[in-house]
Structures are given as C-alpha cells and as structure tokens.
Design a protein around this motif. Structure first.
Motif, PDB file in Angstrom:
ATOM      1  N   GLY A  19       0.841  -1.195   0.000  1.00 30.44           N
ATOM      2  CA  GLY A  19       0.000   0.000   0.000  1.00 30.44           C
ATOM      3  C   GLY A  19       0.872   1.239   0.000  1.00 30.44           C
ATOM      4  N   PRO A  20       0.236   2.422  -0.042  1.00 28.27           N
ATOM      5  CA  PRO A  20       0.998   3.664  -0.011  1.00 28.27           C
ATOM      6  C   PRO A  20       1.708   3.813   1.334  1.00 28.27           C
ATOM      7  CG  PRO A  20      -1.338   4.110   0.264  1.00 28.27           C
ATOM      8  CD  PRO A  20      -1.217   2.666  -0.080  1.00 28.27           C
ATOM      9  N   VAL A  21       2.948   4.258   1.279  1.00 33.48           N
ATOM     10  CA  VAL A  21       3.734   4.435   2.496  1.00 33.48           C
ATOM     11  C   VAL A  21       4.257   5.875   2.517  1.00 33.48           C
ATOM     12  CG1 VAL A  21       5.669   3.629   3.883  1.00 33.48           C
ATOM     13  CG2 VAL A  21       4.410   2.007   2.457  1.00 33.48           C
ATOM     14  N   PRO A  22       3.551   6.786   3.185  1.00 32.85           N
ATOM     15  CA  PRO A  22       4.070   8.139   3.321  1.00 32.85           C
ATOM     16  C   PRO A  22       5.445   8.127   3.982  1.00 32.85           C
ATOM     17  CG  PRO A  22       1.796   8.020   4.044  1.00 32.85           C
ATOM     18  CD  PRO A  22       2.250   6.606   3.842  1.00 32.85           C
ATOM     19  N   GLU A  23       6.181   9.171   3.753  1.00 32.68           N
ATOM     20  CA  GLU A  23       7.551   9.233   4.270  1.00 32.68           C
ATOM     21  C   GLU A  23       7.601   8.985   5.769  1.00 32.68           C
ATOM     22  OE1 GLU A  23      11.190  12.501   4.638  1.00 32.68           O
ATOM     23  OE2 GLU A  23       9.496  12.865   3.283  1.00 32.68           O
ATOM     24  N   GLN A  24       6.641   9.550   6.491  1.00 34.80           N
ATOM     25  CA  GLN A  24       6.660   9.389   7.943  1.00 34.80           C
ATOM     26  C   GLN A  24       6.384   7.957   8.373  1.00 34.80           C
ATOM     27  OE1 GLN A  24       4.881  11.523   6.144  1.00 34.80           O
ATOM     28  NE2 GLN A  24       4.624  13.515   7.149  1.00 34.80           N
ATOM     29  N   ALA A  25       5.791   7.125   7.474  1.00 36.68           N
ATOM     30  CA  ALA A  25       5.468   5.746   7.816  1.00 36.68           C
ATOM     31  C   ALA A  25       6.600   4.789   7.490  1.00 36.68           C
ATOM     32  CB  ALA A  25       4.201   5.308   7.086  1.00 36.68           C
ATOM     33  N   GLU A  26       7.634   5.272   6.802  1.00 34.76           N
ATOM     34  CA  GLU A  26       8.695   4.363   6.364  1.00 34.76           C
ATOM     35  C   GLU A  26       9.372   3.674   7.531  1.00 34.76           C
ATOM     36  OE1 GLU A  26      11.240   6.703   3.935  1.00 34.76           O
ATOM     37  OE2 GLU A  26       9.846   6.777   2.233  1.00 34.76           O
ATOM     38  N   ALA A  27       9.510   4.360   8.656  1.00 37.19           N
ATOM     39  CA  ALA A  27      10.174   3.753   9.815  1.00 37.19           C
ATOM     40  C   ALA A  27       9.373   2.590  10.381  1.00 37.19           C
ATOM     41  CB  ALA A  27      10.398   4.807  10.898  1.00 37.19           C
ATOM     42  N   LEU A  28       8.085   2.513  10.049  1.00 33.10           N
ATOM     43  CA  LEU A  28       7.243   1.427  10.550  1.00 33.10           C
ATOM     44  C   LEU A  28       7.074   0.295   9.556  1.00 33.10           C
ATOM     45  CD1 LEU A  28       4.352   3.347  12.365  1.00 33.10           C
ATOM     46  CD2 LEU A  28       6.056   1.857  13.423  1.00 33.10           C
ATOM     47  N   ALA A  29       7.614   0.451   8.356  1.00 33.79           N
ATOM     48  CA  ALA A  29       7.464  -0.590   7.340  1.00 33.79           C
ATOM     49  C   ALA A  29       8.050  -1.906   7.867  1.00 33.79           C
ATOM     50  CB  ALA A  29       8.156  -0.176   6.054  1.00 33.79           C
ATOM     51  N   GLY A  30       7.225  -2.935   7.889  1.00 33.95           N
ATOM     52  CA  GLY A  30       7.670  -4.242   8.371  1.00 33.95           C
ATOM     53  C   GLY A  30       7.677  -4.387   9.877  1.00 33.95           C
ATOM     54  N   VAL A  31       7.329  -3.348  10.617  1.00 34.98           N
ATOM     55  CA  VAL A  31       7.338  -3.381  12.080  1.00 34.98           C
ATOM     56  C   VAL A  31       5.939  -3.717  12.587  1.00 34.98           C
ATOM     57  CG1 VAL A  31       7.683  -2.017  14.179  1.00 34.98           C
ATOM     58  CG2 VAL A  31       9.201  -1.693  12.201  1.00 34.98           C
ATOM     59  N   THR A  32       5.858  -4.629  13.551  1.00 33.57           N
ATOM     60  CA  THR A  32       4.584  -4.977  14.168  1.00 33.57           C
ATOM     61  C   THR A  32       4.452  -4.242  15.490  1.00 33.57           C
ATOM     62  OG1 THR A  32       4.539  -7.167  13.140  1.00 33.57           O
ATOM     63  CG2 THR A  32       3.185  -6.842  15.111  1.00 33.57           C
ATOM     64  N   VAL A  33       3.317  -3.602  15.662  1.00 30.38           N
ATOM     65  CA  VAL A  33       3.031  -2.816  16.862  1.00 30.38           C
ATOM     66  C   VAL A  33       1.849  -3.451  17.574  1.00 30.38           C
ATOM     67  CG1 VAL A  33       2.313  -0.550  17.719  1.00 30.38           C
ATOM     68  CG2 VAL A  33       3.862  -0.706  15.761  1.00 30.38           C
ATOM     69  N   PRO A  34       1.915  -3.637  18.894  1.00 32.72           N
ATOM     70  CA  PRO A  34       0.734  -4.141  19.603  1.00 32.72           C
ATOM     71  C   PRO A  34      -0.425  -3.157  19.466  1.00 32.72           C
ATOM     72  CG  PRO A  34       2.691  -4.253  20.995  1.00 32.72           C
ATOM     73  CD  PRO A  34       3.067  -3.450  19.791  1.00 32.72           C
TER      74      PRO A  34
END
Length: 814
Positions: A19-34
């Motif tokens: 999906g679209p990944v804004p620049e600010q979301a790149e640090a969360l790409a592939g990261v799982t958050v509770p």
C-alpha cells in the motif's frame, strides 16, 4: 443458546504491505506494533510511544500521515466453544474501508463506519488457530476515489468527508482537529448458534392511557422448523409470535396493560421496563434478546409554522444541548464516561440532547443512560454541512446504515425524533454551492425528503421525522426562516453582537452559541507557548473557527473594552460566553410557547480547543455549564426589554402554579434602595407571565451607578442600563475566608459593595480540583460559599494566588 468468543484485546498492527507508504510511515514498514481492539491506529501508536500526543501544540499536523496510510490488523482465531451449526464472525464497527480475510480466504469488504458486519466462517474454523486479517485502506484514498467517480460536490470544510460514510468531523471542523482515524473501533466476536437466532428485534413502545408494544422480530435460520417468540415485560408474558416452517419475520401488537409512562426530566418519572424476547424451538430456548424500554407517545406540533414537542400529549419546553462525539477517537469512550457527561448535562437542567449529524450514532450505553435520566434524544442522520452524492456506491450504503440504526435505536424511549441532516438544506443557497463545481449534481435532497422519511415511516412510525436542522417545513419558505419551525442562529456570533438575539423570537432555536477558551489548565496543558498570548501560535492552532479570535475580540469590545492581559482575556471571554448565552435563552424562554425551545451549541468538546462548548475537551467545566442551571431552571425570572420598556418575565416550567410576591428594586452599588415596587403574581404551570416594571423604578437616576433587582421567592434577576465598560464599579471590598474541609476547601466570600461576576477557577488551585458554581454576583452585604473539592489535599493558601478568585470590577481596574 448462542455461544460467544470475544475477540477484543491485543492484536498485531502494521503498515499494510503493498500500500501507499508516506515518508513518515517508512520507519514502521515491516514493524509490528501491539494494538488494542476496540481502538484505532492513533491510540495504538501513542501507547507504544511512536506518536506524540496530537492534542498538544501543533502535533496534530505531524500525525496527518496516519490518515494517508493503509494499515493491517491481525490476530489468530479459533473456535473454542461447543459444536454449532453456524459460526459467525461479527464486527460491530470497522473504521472504515476494510478487506477482511480468514486463513487467506476473503470474507468481504466494508465501506461504512456506521454499520456492523457479519460473516459465516463455519467451514473455516476448527480447533487450530487461523490468521484473521483486517486490511484498512486510507479513508482519503477511498473518498478521493469516489469523488473521481462521481464528480466533485461542494462542502463547508476542506476534507472529502461527504464521499465516505465515516465520522465526518474526523476530517476537521471549526472546533475539531483533522485526525483521520482507522481501526476496529467497536467490539468483534465469534458467535456460534444452531437452528435459528434472533437477527433483529424492533419494539416500538407507545402510551395512550395504557401501554402498547408494536414488535417485529427478524430471525435467521439454518433449517426450517416451527418456532415461537415469547415476549416478556418485567417477566410477564404479554405476547407470543409464531414463525412456522421457514418464516423469518414475525410481527404483533401487544397490549402492555397499565404501565407508568416514560416521561422526560421535569415531567415525571422516566419509567423503564425489562423487555425480553425469547426464541423457542418447542421448549428449547435458542436465543434471548433483552433491553429496558419505556412507553411514551411523541409528536411535534407544527401548527402555523410552530415547533413544539409533545410527550404523552403534554407540551414540553426544550432545554437542550448539542452533542458532538466526546472524543476524536470514539473507541476510547466507555459507559462510565457517557454516564458522567450525560449526568453533567442533566444536573445543568438540560432535558434534551441533540446528537449532531457530523459525528456518529452513539454506543448503546449513551442511549441507555439517556433512558435512565429522562434525557430526550434528537438523533440526526449522519449528514452535515455538505452536498452528498445520491448515486452508488454511496446510496446503498446510506440506506443500509439508516435501516440498521433505526432498528438498533428503536427500543430507547429517550429517542424522540429523527432528523435528516445538519444544515445541508439551508447552506446550499447561502453558500453559493449551486455555482461551484459539482453544485448542480445530486446533493442529498433525495435522502432528506424521500429516502430517510420513507425508512422512518416503515421502521419507526412511533417517532416524528424532520427533514433537517434547520428546516422550515418546505421550499415555500427559506430553510432557516425564523418564523417557521427550526432555526440556527449564527448571524449572532459570526457578524453581530449577542444583544441582537433579542431582535427576533424564532419558533425553535436548534443551534446558537458563543465561543470561549477552555479552562486555564486545559489550555496550558495543550499549549506550551511562552509567553502565552491570545494570538500566540499554539493558542491559534487550538482555535479552529474562521477568524475565531477576531470574533472573540469584537464580542468583548462593546462590553468590556480590550483586556489588559492574557489572564484578563481568559476571564472576560468566559464571562462573555455566559452573557451571550444568557441573553439568548432568557429572551427566547420569555416567548414560550411561541418559541418551543433552545438547543445550545454545544455541550462538549472532543479535544482541548477554544469553542462553543460548556464542558471543555479535558472534561473541565467552563462557567457556562454552571450558568445553564439558572437558564434552564424550572422556575426563573429575567428582566427583558419589551415594547420600549422593561418587563419581568416570570418563567414557570413547573407543573404547578407559581404564586408569590414579586419585588423589584432599583439600588446603587452600595445597596441603597432608590425605588421599589411589589406585585403579587400567579403564573400557571408550564407558562410565562410578563410583569411591566413601573416607570418610577425603571427610570434610572444615575445609570452608571444603579441597577435593577427583581426577586420572586429564591429566583433573582439583575438589569444594568449601561455596558460594563461604562459602569462605575467601586471596589467591592471582598473578604475571603478559606476553610479546610474533608476532600477540599470551602471558600467563604463576602462583599461590602457590588461584586459582579465573582469567579473561582479550581484548576488554578489543583488540576483535579472542581467547584460547584461559576460566576456569582454579590450585591452589597451578600455572601456566598464556593465548595472546592479534589481527590488530594489542597493548599488553602493558593486560593489567594492571582486569578484563582477574582471579580469583574477587579479585572476592569487592572
């Protein structure tokens, strides 16, 4: 009986792959958050320390990328209950655009925050955990797709909220932030059942000397067999409905016998009864549905353009408030929070809550608490301040949403009217929407004048429908015509001083209000500006109304002049909000029943902001919330200009006659009486009497140093002939004694001279402190006690710190 496995609690959240990944979301790409369900992405990221509080400073802007990102929720599920013929996966609410899959099998897609969804997963579940995924597409992506498909439509705010069935105000409003949410915002569960289940129960309970229950039962089956629905009222069987063979719908009208009617606050007991519907296969109970309901009859008298609610054939003066979602993240709402806020409204004398059309259909708990408190509910369908396309893919969503929520809310006696929209019928012409791109396309008229009234007529004929707020009843009059039905009074505030409320007496005032900042501590917690100024960046970021601070300043100027400091600005704007609302309500109440009621904009806020609310975004009470107790009191007096003179309006919203001696005095600031008059008055129940003020009393000898005082039993009203900036306020010589008491302080205040608008701000003593009153005016020689309470021990010395306790003469002298 059905077996339920709740699927709330901890899930895994991540940025959706592919999906679209804004620049600010790149640090969360592939990261799982509770993640927590029910909940939303914003609150999950905050809980994990990955998002700064968007309520503080301008952090809202830094959170914008969340609404532009696709997200995925995941958890493993398995069926742990007994063997059942059918297992359903049930979502009570998904925000908003989702594709749902179980063990890689697509179950369906959602496009509506305001609906529930049910999927048959019988063949996909066993004792082995299977992955359940909910992939959420950005609401912006969906809304922009629909806009591209159907063409543009004008609206009052920048976001594309009118192209998606989602809480409109999450896209930003003139009191709210732009925080476009995504998540599983209501409970989700697995539900196993066999033979049949109760798919919907729709009771319409009315009263006409005795109780009548018009009941429709919808059943979902796995097999054909003869079934029966048994109807119990407080454990007493009052009806049985047969569902032979494969029948899925049954209807009956049952006589409930002698019941106590449900009555709104001030008109009797909000009597409730336990209603139970049992679905039976022979002697076996397959399913059970339970609620508490009440019997009452509702109508709106629109004779001659009027708008007066009648409950149980008795006219009811509406003393209302508008309700917006109490949190921009509505999944954070709880029954306890609903109950606290609604009890605060009831304690302020409110008898009606209008659920505004840019928010949500609230949780069941909201309506249950209103049922219990006798608070009437005016429910908007969810359309606000925009042109709404009438074509697919939106039309069928609107129909499904409306039908589900009319059925869902039908049991609640507090709900007394359905309203098609907020301001859409009105704003089209004044806003010039027909001349804007898309303005000549479909814009929602069909929804309000055809689709929604037909749904209400079919599913809920027990309640009156109105096409919109405001609405004059038809196109032969402008929609916001004050002489016909409902009116929104916004020229005052936007362009005129609040004294212009007295220029007209609309038939019903469904919106009006005046802004003020939140409590001092709420403002300071939200804004870190140093120095804090009315126009400092953080304060302006928490002022969303167009030229809001300019309107505040122009509103202060004719009454008080320019404030000398930020603290004075804060005090005076709070006072001006109270003065404005008082001017409107007292004027309009004096015209009952010509004016059928008022609904203040607004009760509550959903974040810390300068707004029209009486209770701020942190739950702290502005002085306005205390003033409502006087304005909406059953019995009150007010001095009003009428026909070139002054009258005392005696407002009796009690069932019994009010007989007492009215005392009218003209006195100076030191308490010396210059003129006096008395008159014995008898005012019938639920009525108003106007008593002229004798010329000898009303003729001010020294207008800058005298005032009128009217007293009737415990009720009192004041009248000043000149504005505060022109009045000769002497030093009231206040004395303050602070008495420590269990759980707080009692602050005793005595005035030697006139002390107008004394205010104690408890949050300046301690952030958790509260007080029992707002502005209090003490005449010469009078005293009062402010009861300050807190869950911690309070420092009595802080009461005498600057701006904790102050009064208008002191503020104007600074």
């Amino acid at each position: 009986m059905p077996h339920v496995d709740e699927l709330g609690g901890t899930w895994d959240l991540r940025v959706a792959p592919h999906g679209p990944v804004p620049e600010q979301a790149e640090a969360l790409a592939g990261v799982t958050v509770p993640a927590w369900v029910p909940g939303c992405v914003h609150t999950d990221l905050m809980s994990e320390g990955r998002l700064e509080d968007p309520f503080r400073d301008d952090n809202e802007i830094a959170a914008a990328w969340i609404g532009r990102t696709d997200w995925q929720y995941r958890r493993d599920v398995s069926w742990s209950g007994p063997a059942q013929e059918r297992i359903d996966l049930v979502f009570e609410g998904i925000d908003t655009v989702a594709d749902i899959a179980l063990d890689g099998v697509a179950l369906g897609s959602t496009r509506n925050m305001h609906r529930s969804y049910r999927y048959d997963v019988t063949t996909l579940l066993d004792g082995v955990p299977r992955p359940l995924t909910v992939r959420l597409t950005s609401a912006y992506t969906e809304a922009e797709r629909v806009r591209e498909l159907l063409g543009p439509r004008p609206n009052a705010y920048p976001g594309p909220f009118n192209f998606i069935r989602k809480m409109a105000c999450s896209f930003g409003w003139d009191w709210g932030p732009t925080l476009v949410t995504a998540g599983i915002w209501r409970p989700v569960r697995l539900e196993g059942w066999s033979t049949a289940r109760l798919a919907a129960v729709r009771p319409l309970a009315t009263y006409d000397g005795t109780g009548s229950l018009d009941l429709t039962v919808d059943v979902q089956r796995t097999r054909e067999c003869d079934l029966r629905a048994r109807v119990l009222l407080d454990g007493r069987e009052i009806a049985g409905l047969d569902l032979p063979g494969g029948a899925t719908v049954a209807h009956a009208v049952a006589d409930a016998g002698e019941v106590t009617p449900w009555s709104p606050r001030g008109h009797g007991e909000p009597a409730l009864y336990d209603l139970t519907v049992e679905l039976l296969d022979g002697d076996r109970t397959l399913d059970r549905w339970e609620c508490r309901t009440g019997f009452r009859t509702v109508a709106i008298d629109r004779t001659g353009g009027g708008f007066v609610f009648h409950v149980n054939r008795e006219p009811v003066l509406i003393k209302g408030v508008n309700w917006i979602p109490d949190d921009i993240f509505p999944a954070r709402m709880s029954r306890e929070r609903y109950e606290r806020r609604l009890r605060e409204a009831a304690d302020a004398g409110v008898n009606l809550i209008r659920v505004w059309g840019g928010g949500i259909y609230e949780d069941r708990a909201f309506y249950e608490v209103c049922d219990e408190l006798g608070l009437m509910v005016w429910q908007d369908f969810l359309f606000a301040c925009a042109c709404y396309p009438e074509e697919e893919p939106l039309y069928s969503e609107v129909v499904a949403e409306a039908r589900e929520n009319v059925r869902r809310l039908a049991p609640h006696p507090s709900l007394i009217t359905w309203c098609g929209n907020n301001e859409n019928l009105w704003l089209r012409e004044p806003s010039g929407w027909p001349g804007k791109p898309g303005g000549e396309s479909s814009w929602g008229e069909k929804y309000y004048l055809e689709t929604l009234p037909a749904i209400v007529a079919e599913l809920d004929p027990s309640r009156p429908y109105q096409a919109g707020s405001p609405w004059s009843g038809g196109w032969e009059h402008p929609p916001n015509d004050p002489d016909h039905q409902t009116h929104h009074s916004w020229e005052v505030w936007n362009r005129q001083d609040y004294t212009h409320y007295r220029d007209s007496a609309p038939r019903f005032v469904a919106e009006f209000g005046w802004q003020a900042p939140p409590a001092w501590t709420t403002l300071r917690d939200a804004v870190s500006d140093e120095p804090l100024l009315p126009d400092s960046p953080g304060v302006l970021h928490h002022q969303k109304a167009e030229d809001g601070n300019g309107k505040l300043a122009r509103g202060l100027a004719p009454h008080f002049g320019e404030p000398a400091s930020t603290e004075a600005w804060h005090y005076l704007t709070q006072l001006n909000q109270v003065r404005a609302v008082r001017t409107g309500v007292e004027h309009w109440r004096s015209h009952w029943p010509h004016t059928g009621g008022t609904i203040l904009w607004q009760l509550n806020d959903l974040w810390p902001v300068t707004s029209w609310a009486a209770i701020d975004g942190a739950g702290r009470h502005k002085p306005l919330s205390f003033a409502l107790r006087e304005l909406y009191a059953e019995r009150a007096v007010t001095i009003q200009p009428r026909d070139g003179g002054l009258v005392v309006a005696v407002l009796n919203d009690h069932a019994e006659e009010w007989t007492a001696t009215l005392l009218i005095e003209r006195q100076d600031t030191g308490g010396a009486v210059r003129a006096t008059a008395t008159e014995r008055v008898s005012v019938a129940g639920r009525s108003v009497a106007l008593v002229p003020v004798p010329a000898a009393v009303a003729d001010f000898g020294d207008p800058v140093a005298e005032l009128l005082v009217a007293r009737l039993d415990a009720a009192r009203a004041l009248w000043f002939a000149v504005e505060d900036r022109d009045f000769s306020y002497d030093d009231p010589a206040l004395t303050v004694d602070v008495e420590p008491v269990p759980c707080g302080l009692d602050v005793h205040v005595h005035a030697v001279g006139l002390a107008r608008d004394v205010l104690l701000q408890p949050d300046r003593v301690h952030p958790e402190a509260v007080v029992d009153r707002g502005f209090v005016t003490l005449l010469a020689g009078e005293s009062t006690v402010f009861h300050v309470r807190a869950p911690v021990e309070l420092d009595a010395g802080l009461v005498k710190a600057p701006w904790v306790l102050t009064d208008l003469p002191s503020v104007l002298r600074r």
